[in-house]
Design an enzyme around this catalytic site. Structure first.
Site, mmCIF file in Angstrom:
data_model
loop_
_atom_site.group_PDB
_atom_site.id
_atom_site.type_symbol
_atom_site.label_atom_id
_atom_site.label_comp_id
_atom_site.label_asym_id
_atom_site.label_seq_id
_atom_site.Cartn_x
_atom_site.Cartn_y
_atom_site.Cartn_z
ATOM 1 N N ARG A 177 4.022 2.539 -2.558
ATOM 2 C CA ARG A 177 4.101 3.057 -3.918
ATOM 3 C C ARG A 177 4.431 1.898 -4.852
ATOM 4 O O ARG A 177 5.215 1.005 -4.506
ATOM 5 C CB ARG A 177 5.173 4.152 -4.053
ATOM 6 N N GLU A 192 0.910 2.829 -13.013
ATOM 7 C CA GLU A 192 -0.344 3.142 -12.355
ATOM 8 C C GLU A 192 -1.057 4.245 -13.127
ATOM 9 O O GLU A 192 -0.476 5.315 -13.320
ATOM 10 C CB GLU A 192 -0.087 3.587 -10.918
ATOM 11 N N HIS A 216 -5.649 2.114 -5.867
ATOM 12 C CA HIS A 216 -5.041 3.131 -5.001
ATOM 13 C C HIS A 216 -6.097 3.824 -4.137
ATOM 14 O O HIS A 216 -6.277 5.043 -4.201
ATOM 15 C CB HIS A 216 -4.268 4.157 -5.837
ATOM 16 N N THR A 265 0.836 -1.205 0.000
ATOM 17 C CA THR A 265 0.000 0.000 0.000
ATOM 18 C C THR A 265 0.870 1.254 0.000
ATOM 19 O O THR A 265 0.393 2.331 0.333
ATOM 20 C CB THR A 265 -0.933 0.021 1.227
#
Length: 329
Positions: free
Chosen positions: A240, A269, A288, A238
């Site tokens: 990067r 991402e 995210h 959780t």
């Protein structure tokens, strides 16, 4: 008296956006997707402040485009790897972030990912929706026990400690890895042991990543380190996306080098719909959302606005990541 001009790279929640609108002449990018590089460079021209999201790269080129009027950059996130901090510091521009407020929310989500992966919750839901559930079976969707298992925490800051706190409720054994590994009163209180990365990976049933992204942590989890983990181990990220080597993770999951992964962040991402990771059953990927609660995102918006407004007033930012800019005052 004219209001200071600012550019907001995407709308934030009303709790902070209303504050920005009241104090500033705010140019707010309206799109769901971030502005393109060309648009960003154009829209920051002449502004005194930038309120950025982690989806916009605020580097020296952007600061140069803003010009000498730029007084403050406020990031709507606790992390700030999207901002060139040395460049901002050289220009005397303070950079703000939103620490602390999302600690519990993110730790909650990280532990939710741990539990979902351990007990194969997402797979079970897909299995049921596909009409495959015909009867109870003794070997159907077997998972890993959480109670009494060993949790390895990479990065023992606020969120890492929050993860450890939640693990206590499951009587988990807690190992942690920190670059300095200084004595930590909270670790001593809960019986958590600081170990080197190799030992943590070899002994942990669950490995949860909570480090910032920088040169030292980029691809910290890679082909070599993944092979140190147990074949049943679960990796939770959780932090990067680029902390984990995506290609190496895919191969490790595909070849059952490790058992499972649960990710809130990816590299790239967002992850593309045809990415090989999405074809695997033993991975959970969320978009995210670890800090995505109404209360937390609202508090983040307020903190980002407070940082922005303080900088525009020439005051010290309530949360500043480069306080060196104030040393020459």
């Amino acid at each position: 008296m004219s209001k200071p001009k600012v550019f907001v790279t995407r709308p934030i929640l009303a709790a902070g956006l209303d504050m920005v609108r009241d104090f500033c002449e705010a140019d707010i990018w309206p799109g769901e997707l971030p502005p393109s590089r060309e648009v960003l460079l154009e829209r920051v021209k002449g502004v005194e402040g930038i309120l950025s999201l982690l989806t916009s790269k605020i580097d020296n080129e952007v600061m140069a485009a803003a010009g000498t009027n730029l007084k403050v950059i406020s990031n709507y996130a606790v992390g700030y790897d999207n901002i060139d901090i040395p460049a901002a510091t050289r220009r005397g521009v303070p950079v703000g972030n939103t620490p602390g407020v999302l600690t519990d929310t993110t730790a909650d989500f990280a532990f939710a990912l741990l539990m979902a992966a351990a007990r194969r919750v997402v797979e079970a839901d897909i299995y049921t929706r596909a009409g495959k559930w015909q009867t109870w079976g003794p070997s159907l969707l077997l998972g890993q026990d959480i109670t009494g298992a060993t949790l390895g925490i990479i990065g023992f800051g606020r969120i890492g400690k929050g993860m450890a706190k939640r693990a206590q409720g499951f009587d988990m054994q807690i190992l942690y890895y920190s670059c300095d590994c200084k004595p930590d009163p909270y670790a001593a209180e809960i019986g958590a042991r600081c170990v080197d990365l190799t030992m943590l990976l070899e002994r942990s049933d669950f490995v949860s990543v909570h480090v910032p992204l920088n040169d030292q942590t980029h691809h910290l989890i890679n082909k070599e380190t993944l092979r140190m983990m147990k074949p049943t181990a679960v990796l939770i990220n959780t932090a990067r996306g680029p902390v984990v080597d995506t290609e190496a993770l895919y191969e490790a999951l595909r070849d059952q080098v490790i058992g499972y992964a649960a990710l809130d962040v990816t590299d790239p991402e967002p992850i593309l719909a045809d990415h090989p990771l999405l074809k695997l059953d033993n991975v959970i990927i969320a978009p995210h959302i670890a800090s995505a609660s109404y209360a937390t995102r609202g508090k983040m918006a307020t903190m980002a606005a407070e940082n922005l407004i303080a900088g525009l007033k020439g005051e010290h930012l309530p949360n500043c990541v480069n306080p060196q800019v104030y040393e020459t005052e």
